[in-house]
Design a protein around this motif. Structure first.
Motif, PDB file in Angstrom:
ATOM      1  N   VAL A   1       0.837  -1.209   0.000  1.00  0.00           N
ATOM      2  CA  VAL A   1       0.000   0.000   0.000  1.00  0.00           C
ATOM      3  C   VAL A   1       0.870   1.255   0.000  1.00  0.00           C
ATOM      4  O   VAL A   1       0.578   2.221  -0.701  1.00  0.00           O
TER       5      VAL A   1
ATOM      6  N   ILE B   1      -6.629   7.146  -1.920  1.00  0.00           N
ATOM      7  CA  ILE B   1      -6.168   7.270  -3.297  1.00  0.00           C
ATOM      8  C   ILE B   1      -7.373   7.475  -4.191  1.00  0.00           C
ATOM      9  O   ILE B   1      -8.508   7.207  -3.805  1.00  0.00           O
TER      10      ILE B   1
ATOM     11  N   VAL C   1      -2.497   9.782  -5.729  1.00  0.00           N
ATOM     12  CA  VAL C   1      -2.222   9.260  -4.397  1.00  0.00           C
ATOM     13  C   VAL C   1      -2.281  10.444  -3.443  1.00  0.00           C
ATOM     14  O   VAL C   1      -1.506  11.380  -3.558  1.00  0.00           O
TER      15      VAL C   1
ATOM     16  N   LYS D   1      -6.757   3.487   1.166  1.00  0.00           N
ATOM     17  CA  LYS D   1      -5.579   2.712   0.762  1.00  0.00           C
ATOM     18  C   LYS D   1      -5.598   1.278   1.288  1.00  0.00           C
ATOM     19  O   LYS D   1      -5.216   0.351   0.586  1.00  0.00           O
TER      20      LYS D   1
END
Length: 95
Positions: free
Chosen positions: A39, A67, A61, A81
């Motif tokens: 991750v 994200i 991100v 995430k």
């Protein structure tokens, strides 16, 4: 009762705990560390699968445990995430 028989009574319990630790707890901790590393290594352009089964490409991100994943043209969703199950293809790092 003497000390030897008390130890003999607890020995099976200690062995069971040791076996459970090596067969269940340690592998699970290793799996969690690998998932956290995966991750943290996510970057723009990676193709990912969420735990819900959605496949998309990482478009942004964000720093707050989130994200943005593009599922189709102009269809972007925000994803936590930690709910990323797998990275299908990684992008090459920018030079």
């Amino acid at each position: 009762m003497d000390g030897g028989s008390a130890l003999a009574q607890f020995l099976p319990l200690i062995l069971i705990f040791a076996i459970m630790y090596f067969l269940l707890i340690r592998p699970q901790q290793k799996k969690v560390k690998e998932h956290q590393a995966m991750v943290e290594a996510l970057r723009r352009g990676d193709q990912v699968v969420t735990q819900g089964g959605l496949i998309g490409k990482v478009s942004k991100v964000k720093e707050d445990n989130e994200i943005e994943v593009e599922l189709a043209d102009n269809v972007k969703v925000r994803v936590v995430k930690s709910t990323i199950a797998q990275v299908i293809s990684k992008t090459e790092p920018a030079k």
